[in-house]
Scaffold this motif. Structure first.
Motif, PDB file in Angstrom:
ATOM      1  N   MET A   1       0.843  -1.179   0.000  1.00 15.46           N
ATOM      2  CA  MET A   1       0.000   0.000   0.000  1.00 15.46           C
ATOM      3  C   MET A   1       0.891   1.245   0.000  1.00 15.46           C
ATOM      4  N   SER A   2       0.578   2.204  -0.820  1.00 10.83           N
ATOM      5  CA  SER A   2       1.386   3.419  -0.892  1.00 10.83           C
ATOM      6  C   SER A   2       0.767   4.507  -0.027  1.00 10.83           C
ATOM      7  N   LEU A   3       1.563   5.526   0.257  1.00 10.63           N
ATOM      8  CA  LEU A   3       1.055   6.636   1.049  1.00 10.63           C
ATOM      9  C   LEU A   3      -0.086   7.356   0.349  1.00 10.63           C
ATOM     10  N   THR A   4      -0.053   7.405  -0.952  1.00 16.94           N
ATOM     11  CA  THR A   4      -1.112   8.102  -1.666  1.00 16.94           C
ATOM     12  C   THR A   4      -2.421   7.326  -1.620  1.00 16.94           C
ATOM     13  N   THR A   8      -4.445   7.945   5.791  1.00  8.93           N
ATOM     14  CA  THR A   8      -4.255   7.830   7.235  1.00  8.93           C
ATOM     15  C   THR A   8      -2.812   8.115   7.604  1.00  8.93           C
ATOM     16  N   PHE A   9      -1.884   7.706   6.729  1.00  8.10           N
ATOM     17  CA  PHE A   9      -0.461   7.868   7.020  1.00  8.10           C
ATOM     18  C   PHE A   9       0.178   9.017   6.249  1.00  8.10           C
ATOM     19  N   ALA A  10      -0.639   9.920   5.749  1.00  7.10           N
ATOM     20  CA  ALA A  10      -0.100  11.143   5.156  1.00  7.10           C
ATOM     21  C   ALA A  10       0.488  11.977   6.293  1.00  7.10           C
ATOM     22  N   PRO A  11       1.630  12.617   6.066  1.00  4.61           N
ATOM     23  CA  PRO A  11       2.260  13.402   7.146  1.00  4.61           C
ATOM     24  C   PRO A  11       1.320  14.401   7.818  1.00  4.61           C
ATOM     25  N   THR A  12       0.500  15.094   7.052  1.00  2.00           N
ATOM     26  CA  THR A  12      -0.406  16.070   7.678  1.00  2.00           C
ATOM     27  C   THR A  12      -1.446  15.377   8.554  1.00  2.00           C
ATOM     28  N   ALA A  13      -1.931  14.218   8.139  1.00  2.00           N
ATOM     29  CA  ALA A  13      -2.910  13.482   8.944  1.00  2.00           C
ATOM     30  C   ALA A  13      -2.293  13.022  10.260  1.00  2.00           C
ATOM     31  N   ASP A 103       5.334   3.249   8.198  1.00  2.00           N
ATOM     32  CA  ASP A 103       5.264   1.994   7.451  1.00  2.00           C
ATOM     33  C   ASP A 103       3.793   1.747   7.178  1.00  2.00           C
ATOM     34  N   ALA A 104       3.295   2.318   6.099  1.00  2.00           N
ATOM     35  CA  ALA A 104       1.870   2.221   5.776  1.00  2.00           C
ATOM     36  C   ALA A 104       1.452   0.775   5.560  1.00  2.00           C
TER      37      ALA A 104
END
Length: 166
Positions: A1-4, A8-13, A103-104
């Motif tokens: 799974m990628s960050l995009t 949930t694991f986006a830096p701003t989130a 680690d998404a």
């Protein structure tokens, strides 16, 4: 799974989660704050600060699992709690969180957030500084706290009783 694919694991989130968690404490919304902890979640304030690697190898200022946190919250809400006459209030002042790990695929993240914490009860004020470390995991409804570790700047000094949650 990628960050995009998983915001949930986006830096701003992640950074928003840490800020919202502190705001729940400041607003006295302790039941909602407790709901942010994973079932195996732990709140830990090491007595030796950053030098302490294990909560079981040395005494801690606080080392509480969900059950102990729940008991503490129930005590705070009890109208007969002597320690809450007058009631305690607090304010967190946070620097920007620094993401130490994402680690998404595994559903984990770690953040480091320097802070100033002020707790007031009547005319008494406690001022603490340090670094908060959040170990977060993906839960069914979003992020959850696996561990919240508070490394105080000078943990070895005599501390006043802390009634709320740093």
């Amino acid at each position: 799974m990628s960050l995009t694919a998983d915001t949930t694991f986006a830096p701003t989130a992640l950074c928003d989660f840490v800020a919202a968690e502190a705001a729940l404490i400041d607003e006295g919304r302790f039941d909602e704050w407790l709901a942010l902890f994973a079932e195996d979640g732990r709140y830990w304030v090491p007595l030796l600060g950053a030098r302490q690697a294990d909560p079981l190898a040395h005494n801690s200022i606080a080392c509480e699992d969900r059950l102990l946190l729940q008991l503490r919250i129930e005590r705070l809400k009890n109208p007969r709690a002597h320690s809450q006459h007058p009631p305690s209030h607090c304010q967190h002042v946070l620097q920007c969180s620094r993401i130490e790990h994402i680690d998404a695929a595994a559903g984990t993240a770690a953040l480091r957030t320097p802070f100033i914490y002020i707790e007031m009860r009547g005319e008494q004020q406690v001022l603490l500084t340090g670094v908060c470390h959040h170990a977060l995991v993906r839960g069914a409804g979003g992020l959850l706290i696996r561990q919240k570790r508070i490394d105080l700047l000078q943990p070895e000094r005599a501390l006043a009783a802390i009634q709320l949650f740093i």
